[in-house]
Each structure stands twice: as structure tokens, then as C-alpha cells.
Design an enzyme around this catalytic site. Structure first.
Site, PDB file in Angstrom:
ATOM      1  N   LYS A 171       1.022  -1.175  -0.074  1.00  0.00           N
ATOM      2  CA  LYS A 171       0.139  -0.107   0.307  1.00  0.00           C
ATOM      3  C   LYS A 171       0.949   1.214  -0.022  1.00  0.00           C
ATOM      4  O   LYS A 171       0.520   2.185  -0.915  1.00  0.00           O
ATOM      5  CB  LYS A 171      -0.879   0.057   1.215  1.00  0.00           C
ATOM      6  CG  LYS A 171      -2.103  -0.568   1.211  1.00  0.00           C
ATOM      7  CD  LYS A 171      -3.067  -0.523   2.231  1.00  0.00           C
ATOM      8  CE  LYS A 171      -2.549   0.017   3.781  1.00  0.00           C
ATOM      9  NZ  LYS A 171      -2.082  -1.198   4.395  1.00  0.00           N
ATOM     10  N   ARG A 193      -9.701   2.099   8.413  1.00  0.00           N
ATOM     11  CA  ARG A 193      -9.260   0.504   8.857  1.00  0.00           C
ATOM     12  C   ARG A 193     -10.478  -0.154   9.330  1.00  0.00           C
ATOM     13  O   ARG A 193     -10.458  -1.310   9.872  1.00  0.00           O
ATOM     14  CB  ARG A 193      -8.012   0.605   9.718  1.00  0.00           C
ATOM     15  CG  ARG A 193      -6.889   0.104   8.944  1.00  0.00           C
ATOM     16  CD  ARG A 193      -6.059   0.377  10.118  1.00  0.00           C
ATOM     17  NE  ARG A 193      -4.694  -0.481   9.770  1.00  0.00           N
ATOM     18  CZ  ARG A 193      -3.301   0.229   9.433  1.00  0.00           C
ATOM     19  NH1 ARG A 193      -3.305   1.315   8.885  1.00  0.00           N
ATOM     20  NH2 ARG A 193      -2.262  -0.544   9.190  1.00  0.00           N
ATOM     21  N   ARG A 250      10.921  -6.758   5.910  1.00  0.00           N
ATOM     22  CA  ARG A 250      10.901  -5.332   5.384  1.00  0.00           C
ATOM     23  C   ARG A 250      11.929  -4.455   6.407  1.00  0.00           C
ATOM     24  O   ARG A 250      12.124  -4.467   7.280  1.00  0.00           O
ATOM     25  CB  ARG A 250       9.569  -5.043   5.770  1.00  0.00           C
ATOM     26  CG  ARG A 250       9.068  -3.499   5.458  1.00  0.00           C
ATOM     27  CD  ARG A 250       7.613  -3.206   5.207  1.00  0.00           C
ATOM     28  NE  ARG A 250       6.628  -3.092   6.495  1.00  0.00           N
ATOM     29  CZ  ARG A 250       5.551  -2.659   6.435  1.00  0.00           C
ATOM     30  NH1 ARG A 250       4.964  -2.428   5.419  1.00  0.00           N
ATOM     31  NH2 ARG A 250       4.959  -2.805   7.710  1.00  0.00           N
ATOM     32  N   ARG A 292      10.886  -2.177  11.268  1.00  0.00           N
ATOM     33  CA  ARG A 292       9.886  -1.428  12.300  1.00  0.00           C
ATOM     34  C   ARG A 292       9.382  -2.335  13.502  1.00  0.00           C
ATOM     35  O   ARG A 292       9.531  -3.661  13.308  1.00  0.00           O
ATOM     36  CB  ARG A 292       8.516  -1.352  11.499  1.00  0.00           C
ATOM     37  CG  ARG A 292       8.375   0.184  10.993  1.00  0.00           C
ATOM     38  CD  ARG A 292       7.142   0.039   9.948  1.00  0.00           C
ATOM     39  NE  ARG A 292       5.739  -0.447  10.565  1.00  0.00           N
ATOM     40  CZ  ARG A 292       4.652  -0.236  10.082  1.00  0.00           C
ATOM     41  NH1 ARG A 292       4.552   0.426   8.866  1.00  0.00           N
ATOM     42  NH2 ARG A 292       3.663  -0.562  10.570  1.00  0.00           N
ATOM     43  N   ARG A 344      -1.265  -8.121  13.860  1.00  0.00           N
ATOM     44  CA  ARG A 344      -1.825  -7.210  12.912  1.00  0.00           C
ATOM     45  C   ARG A 344      -2.459  -7.802  11.836  1.00  0.00           C
ATOM     46  O   ARG A 344      -3.537  -7.308  11.491  1.00  0.00           O
ATOM     47  CB  ARG A 344      -0.620  -6.379  12.373  1.00  0.00           C
ATOM     48  CG  ARG A 344       0.058  -5.252  13.190  1.00  0.00           C
ATOM     49  CD  ARG A 344       1.435  -4.898  12.930  1.00  0.00           C
ATOM     50  NE  ARG A 344       1.394  -4.208  11.480  1.00  0.00           N
ATOM     51  CZ  ARG A 344       2.542  -4.195  10.679  1.00  0.00           C
ATOM     52  NH1 ARG A 344       3.604  -4.804  11.001  1.00  0.00           N
ATOM     53  NH2 ARG A 344       2.391  -3.573   9.661  1.00  0.00           N
TER      54      ARG A 344
HETATM   55  P1  AMP Z   1       0.703   1.066   9.184  1.00  0.00           P
HETATM   56  O1  AMP Z   1       1.979   1.857   8.806  1.00  0.00           O
HETATM   57  O2  AMP Z   1      -0.331   1.490   8.159  1.00  0.00           O
HETATM   58  O3  AMP Z   1       0.872  -0.267   8.953  1.00  0.00           O
HETATM   59  O4  AMP Z   1       0.005   1.474  10.583  1.00  0.00           O
HETATM   60  C1  AMP Z   1       0.906   1.272  11.797  1.00  0.00           C
HETATM   61  C2  AMP Z   1      -0.277   1.113  13.045  1.00  0.00           C
HETATM   62  O5  AMP Z   1      -0.500   2.648  13.086  1.00  0.00           O
HETATM   63  C3  AMP Z   1      -1.334   0.246  13.003  1.00  0.00           C
HETATM   64  O6  AMP Z   1      -0.715  -1.060  13.269  1.00  0.00           O
HETATM   65  C4  AMP Z   1      -2.024   0.960  13.989  1.00  0.00           C
HETATM   66  O7  AMP Z   1      -1.621   0.673  15.426  1.00  0.00           O
HETATM   67  C5  AMP Z   1      -1.717   2.406  13.628  1.00  0.00           C
HETATM   68  N1  AMP Z   1      -2.932   2.757  12.466  1.00  0.00           N
HETATM   69  C6  AMP Z   1      -2.695   3.229  11.374  1.00  0.00           C
HETATM   70  N2  AMP Z   1      -3.586   3.546  10.608  1.00  0.00           N
HETATM   71  C7  AMP Z   1      -4.598   3.582  11.617  1.00  0.00           C
HETATM   72  C8  AMP Z   1      -6.050   3.437  11.507  1.00  0.00           C
HETATM   73  N3  AMP Z   1      -6.767   3.986  10.173  1.00  0.00           N
HETATM   74  N4  AMP Z   1      -6.917   3.027  12.390  1.00  0.00           N
HETATM   75  C9  AMP Z   1      -6.375   2.578  13.610  1.00  0.00           C
HETATM   76  N5  AMP Z   1      -5.082   2.300  13.717  1.00  0.00           N
HETATM   77  C10 AMP Z   1      -4.300   2.864  12.636  1.00  0.00           C
END
Ligand code: AMP
Length: 220
Positions: free
Chosen positions: A13, A88, A127, A160, A171
Site C-alpha cells: 500500500k 481501517r 521489510r 519497524r 496485525r
Molecule cells: P501502518 O503503517 O499503516 O501499518 O500503521 C501502523 C500502525 O498504526 C497500525 O498497526 C495501527 O496501530 C496504527 N494505525 C494506522 N492507521 C490506523 C487506522 N486507520 N486505524 C487505527 N489504527 C491505525
């Protein structure tokens, strides 16, 4: 042009949202990047979200919705935006629709990048991310030219903390329970475009752009 990008963690993404934003001249808004910035700053929001992120859990809807809607209203691109990592949950998607309706706008397309669970686990395991510009790499499938350094800005690459195996499992579990239902939500609204994400970065990017632009049969 208002686009939502859907897909599991590890589906590509972030990479593809950056490609689309650049090619179509729209704003790239990544909720995860905004949260990581806040966590690094250590401000009130950062402290609150850090614990959720470390456990692979979603940040509560009210916090996310407020942050993203504020960011959207500050979007400086008149041409539109692509959302990466938001919505999400169903509640987030509905809040987004309500908010856009107020300004007589709407999400035009939701692009779903489809990748098998087996492939997601493999990708997240290797990653690496640039500390500065967030560009993602993979130890095996797309390594940087110089080990440990970003090809684009030269800054340090890191793993990360939430890409650790146990957190990845959590996740993905959260993704299937909370986020996957959004595929049906946007399909029913007639906005869903499905893309096979199990190919090279460039191929996926080209198909995505084609699906969104008029030349490829899209709307833009
Ligand atoms: P990502 O980089 O998109 O994988 O996001 C990393 C972390 O940020 C996720 O595992 C959540 O803890 C938090 N997060 C990011 N976007 C959202 C969202 N739309 N709703 C809830 N938590 C989010």
C-alpha cells in the site's frame, strides 16, 4: 480525485500510494506515518498511540478519525488525495463519508491490493524502512543499493518494531477482523477496484494507474 487504498499490512500500500500520488499529482496521506511521527515526537498523541502500535492493535477510532479529518482539511492539493492505511474500520469509513458529504465531496474509488496471507508474512518478515523518507525495502526482494542505507535520501534503514513475527500475526488478525469488511463496503458502493498485488512493484503500479486513469478505463 479522492482515492482510498485498501490492503493488508505488507500488501505494498505505502509503496503504491506514493507512486499514485506522484503520478496523479495528488496528496498522499498515510495514517501509520502520521502516528509514527507523533510517536517519535513523544507528544500527547504520540504517547497515546505508541502502546497500540507496539502491540499491533488499532488506535481507537475517535483518535484516528479526528487526526485524519484534520489532516484532510489541511490538504493543500486541489487535485485530491490518496488515503493509505485509513479507513481501517467500518466506523472510520462511515465517518469519512459523512465528513466528505458535508463538503459535497465523496470517495470516488477504493483500490484493493490483493495479496495472499503466506506472501504477506514473508514480506513483512524482511521489510526495512527509511527512517527519514519512509521508503520501504525488502532484504531479499528489493534490497537497497548500499546495505542499510536508503537509495533515495541516504538515511538509515530500520526494521519497524511492529514487524516482529508475533506482532505481525496480531496485525494480520486485526486486519482480517476489522479492515477486510471494508472491501464489501466499497464493493456495495460500486467503488471497488481489485488489483493483483503479487507481482513486481512496477507492474502493480502500472495496473493501478491504468485502472484509475481514463486511458486504462478509469475515471480520471
Ligand atoms: P501502518 O503503517 O499503516 O501499518 O500503521 C501502523 C500502525 O498504526 C497500525 O498497526 C495501527 O496501530 C496504527 N494505525 C494506522 N492507521 C490506523 C487506522 N486507520 N486505524 C487505527 N489504527 C491505525
Amino acid at each position: 480525485m479522492r482515492i482510498v487504498l485498501l490492503g493488508a499490512p505488507g500488501s505494498g500500500k505505502g509503496t503504491q500510494a506514493a507512486v499514485v500520488a506522484q503520478r496523479l499529482g495528488i496528496d498522499h496521506i498515510a495514517s501509520g506515518d502520521l502516528f509514527r511521527e507523533a510517536a517519535n515526537r513523544g507528544d500527547e498523541l504520540g504517547q497515546e498511540v505508541k502502546a497500540y502500535m507496539e502491540k499491533g492493535l488499532l488506535v481507537p477510532d475517535e483518535v484516528v478519525i479526528k487526526m485524519i479529518l484534520e489532516r484532510l482539511s489541511a490538504s493543500d492539493s486541489a487535485r485530491g488525495f490518496i488515503l493509505d492505511g485509513f479507513p481501517r474500520t467500518l466506523e472510520q469509513a462511515e465517518a469519512l463519508d459523512r465528513s466528505l458529504e458535508q463538503s459535497e465531496g465523496k470517495i470516488e474509488k477504493a483500490v484493493y491490493i490483493k495479496v495472499s496471507t503466506e506472501e504477506l508474512v514473508k514480506r513483512l518478515g524482511g521489510r526495512l524502512i527509511c527512517r527519514n523518507c519512509q521508503t520501504p525495502y525488502h532484504e531479499i526482494s528489493s534490497p537497497p543499493k548500499v546495505a542499510g542505507r536508503c537509495d533515495l535520501c541516504g538515511d538509515e534503514l530500520y526494521r519497524r518494531p511492529d514487524d516482529a513475527p508475533q506482532t505481525v500475526r496480531k496485525r494480520l488478525e486485526v486486519y482480517f477482523a476489522e479492515t477486510a469488511p471494508l472491501i464489501a463496503y466499497y464493493r456495495e458502493a460500486g467503488k471497488l477496484v481489485e488489483i493483483n498485488g503479487e507481482r513486481g512493484i512496477e507492474e502493480v503500479g502500472e495496473e493501478l494507474i491504468a485502472a484509475l486513469t481514463k486511458e486504462g478505463g478509469g475515471d480520471f
